[in-house]
Scaffold this motif. Structure first.
Motif, short mmCIF file in Angstrom:
data_model
loop_
_atom_site.label_atom_id
_atom_site.label_comp_id
_atom_site.label_asym_id
_atom_site.label_seq_id
_atom_site.Cartn_x
_atom_site.Cartn_y
_atom_site.Cartn_z
N ILE A 1 47.72 41.86 40.89
CA ILE A 1 46.98 40.67 40.48
C ILE A 1 46.19 40.17 41.54
O ILE A 1 46.88 39.97 42.43
CB ILE A 1 47.93 39.66 39.65
N VAL A 2 44.97 40.11 41.66
CA VAL A 2 44.10 39.81 42.91
C VAL A 2 43.39 38.58 42.61
O VAL A 2 42.68 38.33 41.57
CB VAL A 2 43.15 41.07 43.06
N ILE A 3 43.29 37.85 43.52
CA ILE A 3 42.30 36.70 43.54
C ILE A 3 40.95 37.25 44.05
O ILE A 3 40.70 37.68 45.21
CB ILE A 3 42.84 35.37 44.58
N ALA A 4 40.08 37.09 43.16
CA ALA A 4 38.71 37.63 43.34
C ALA A 4 37.84 36.49 43.64
O ALA A 4 36.52 36.87 44.19
CB ALA A 4 38.21 38.51 42.26
N GLY A 5 38.09 35.48 43.48
CA GLY A 5 37.46 34.34 43.44
C GLY A 5 37.29 33.73 45.03
O GLY A 5 38.04 34.31 45.80
N THR A 6 36.80 32.36 45.02
CA THR A 6 36.75 31.63 46.39
C THR A 6 37.65 30.60 46.57
O THR A 6 37.66 30.03 47.57
CB THR A 6 35.45 31.37 46.75
N ALA A 7 38.43 30.28 45.50
CA ALA A 7 39.49 29.11 45.61
C ALA A 7 40.83 29.41 45.38
O ALA A 7 41.02 30.63 44.49
CB ALA A 7 38.93 28.23 44.51
N ARG A 8 41.68 28.77 45.94
CA ARG A 8 43.17 29.01 45.36
C ARG A 8 43.39 28.95 44.06
O ARG A 8 42.93 28.15 43.26
CB ARG A 8 44.00 28.18 46.31
N TRP A 9 44.13 29.89 43.51
CA TRP A 9 44.73 29.63 41.91
C TRP A 9 46.21 29.21 41.97
O TRP A 9 47.10 29.94 42.75
CB TRP A 9 44.68 31.05 41.27
N THR A 10 46.30 28.36 41.26
CA THR A 10 47.74 27.52 41.28
C THR A 10 48.30 27.70 39.70
O THR A 10 47.41 27.21 39.00
CB THR A 10 47.45 26.01 41.81
N PRO A 11 49.39 28.17 39.67
CA PRO A 11 50.01 28.17 38.27
C PRO A 11 50.28 27.02 37.62
O PRO A 11 50.52 25.93 38.30
CB PRO A 11 51.28 28.97 38.45
N GLU A 12 50.04 26.99 36.39
CA GLU A 12 50.32 25.68 35.41
C GLU A 12 51.38 26.22 34.41
O GLU A 12 51.11 26.17 33.17
CB GLU A 12 49.26 24.98 34.80
N SER A 13 52.44 26.34 34.97
CA SER A 13 53.53 26.77 33.94
C SER A 13 53.51 28.55 33.54
O SER A 13 54.25 28.83 32.83
CB SER A 13 54.03 25.75 32.92
N GLU A 14 52.35 29.15 33.92
CA GLU A 14 52.10 30.34 33.29
C GLU A 14 53.26 31.35 34.14
O GLU A 14 53.74 31.10 35.25
CB GLU A 14 50.80 30.92 33.70
N GLY A 15 53.33 32.50 33.64
CA GLY A 15 54.07 33.54 34.33
C GLY A 15 53.21 34.76 34.39
O GLY A 15 51.89 34.85 33.74
N PHE A 16 53.54 35.76 35.24
CA PHE A 16 52.95 36.97 35.41
C PHE A 16 53.47 38.26 34.90
O PHE A 16 53.88 39.08 35.49
CB PHE A 16 52.84 36.95 37.25
N ARG A 17 53.68 38.00 33.58
CA ARG A 17 54.34 39.06 32.99
C ARG A 17 53.32 40.10 32.44
O ARG A 17 52.43 39.71 31.59
CB ARG A 17 55.13 38.81 31.69
N ALA A 18 53.20 41.35 32.92
CA ALA A 18 52.20 42.32 32.45
C ALA A 18 52.95 43.34 31.65
O ALA A 18 53.78 43.85 31.75
CB ALA A 18 51.79 43.09 33.75
N VAL A 19 52.17 43.46 30.35
CA VAL A 19 52.56 44.19 29.50
C VAL A 19 51.72 45.33 29.04
O VAL A 19 50.51 45.19 29.02
CB VAL A 19 52.79 43.47 27.75
N GLY A 20 52.21 46.35 28.97
CA GLY A 20 51.36 47.73 28.71
C GLY A 20 51.65 48.39 27.27
O GLY A 20 52.87 48.48 26.97
N ALA A 21 50.52 48.59 26.54
CA ALA A 21 50.54 49.11 25.57
C ALA A 21 49.72 50.45 25.35
O ALA A 21 48.70 50.58 25.87
CB ALA A 21 49.77 48.08 24.42
N LEU A 22 50.13 51.40 24.66
CA LEU A 22 49.71 52.80 24.52
C LEU A 22 48.83 53.00 23.21
O LEU A 22 49.37 52.47 22.19
CB LEU A 22 50.87 53.86 24.53
#
Length: 326
Positions: A127-148
């Motif tokens: 998960i990459v910051i491609a923008g120019t500002a800091r990204w700060t979570p608001e209770s979100e999670g970084f759960r990545a799900v894969g589907a075939l």
């Protein structure tokens, strides 16, 4: 409604957030519903409007509690119930940006060594910051799900449950965080055959997706290993089916209880013991006293605030899982 604003976790109609609204009693009359006064005692008397109507018929209402319309009280009603009542959530909820807004500046990218990972169940994604500002979570999670999916197919669905381990972290421009891809489990009945597939990855709480799926080739060994991992603690089919049957029965009773709650409350209120309460609930729900335990043991607050649509979805998911058991 990926681009819709949210109140709490509820995606709502953006146009409904403006205007003066009306009184809760007038809106209840319009919906041909009563009001659960025990939940509405400290709720705003006016400013109410429909925030969202679900396909199931459930209706969410809301009223702002500040001049800027940033904080809301939310209520819910199911007009299809035998005695439909508007029930107000006990806590205020904040207006939040849409998931589309929240993921701005974030991108998913495969790490450079992705080609070296043969088994999709071992994949990780950046998960990459491609923008120019800091990204700060608001209770979100970084759960990545894969589907075939079959090659070229873009539609897929998945179930997931977050945990503290998925907690998102602040990221400055150019920073990267690496997370595992949680491959959707497959049952024996619908496990993939060996061959080529497209792997789609989504960070579920943000709706953040890879621009393009990853083409993977599943071998018979990979499929077998995945099923073996899932089945290593699984009971035999007959035992597992009976367990699902019990869960389905209990869930159906809880769904029925929502339509009969006033009557249940009346018969339980005068019961002198647990056994008597169960005996009185049973004829209301047309079940045996021991079966009524699933309703009797459910907290009153849990029933009042329950999202009936999610409960229906849970019931259908339990049935689907039971029916896939060999």
């Amino acid at each position: 409604m990926d681009d819709a604003p949210r109140i709490g976790d509820l995606e709502v109609d953006g146009d409904a957030l403006t205007g003066d609204g009306t009184t809760l009693s007038a809106l209840a009359d319009e919906l041909a519903c009563g009001i659960d006064e025990t939940t509405a005692a400290e709720a705003p008397s006016d400013g109410w409007r429909v925030l969202r109507r679900l396909e199931s018929g459930a209706v969410y209402l809301g009223s702002p509690v500040d001049a800027d319309h940033r904080t809301w009280r939310v209520a819910q009603v199911h007009p299809s119930e035998q005695l439909p009542l508007v029930r107000v959530h006990p806590n205020t909820m904040d207006l939040r940006p849409s998931r589309a807004e929240r993921r701005q500046g974030l991108e998913l990218r495969w790490p450079s060594f992705v080609a070296e990972i043969a088994d999709p169940s071992d994949l990780v994604v950046d998960i990459v910051i491609a923008g120019t500002a800091r990204w700060t979570p608001e209770s979100e999670g970084f759960r990545a799900v894969g589907a075939l999916t079959a090659p070229g197919e873009t539609g897929f669905s998945f179930g997931w449950m977050g945990s503290a381990a998925d907690r998102a972290v602040p990221l400055d421009p150019g920073e990267v965080t690496r997370v595992p891809v949680q491959l959707q489990p497959q049952s024996d009945a619908n496990s993939p055959e060996p061959g080529p597939y497209d792997l789609h990855v989504v960070v579920v709480e943000l709706g953040l997706r890879l621009a393009e799926p990853l083409r993977v080739d599943l071998t018979a060994e990979m499929v077998g290993r995945q099923l073996a991992k899932q089945n290593q603690h699984r009971a035999d089919a007959a035992t597992e089916r009976r367990a699902y049957d019990r869960q389905i029965e209990a869930e159906r009773l809880r769904v029925s209880a929502r339509r009969s709650w006033p009557e249940i409350a009346e018969v339980v209120g005068s019961a002198a013991s647990d056994d008597e309460a169960l005996a009185r609930i049973a004829p209301v729900l047309d079940c045996e006293p021991e079966q009524a335990t699933s309703v009797y043991d459910t907290s009153l607050r849990g029933l009042v605030r329950a999202d009936a649509d999610r409960r229906d979805e849970r019931l259908q998911e339990l049935i689907r899982r039971r029916d896939t058991i060999g």
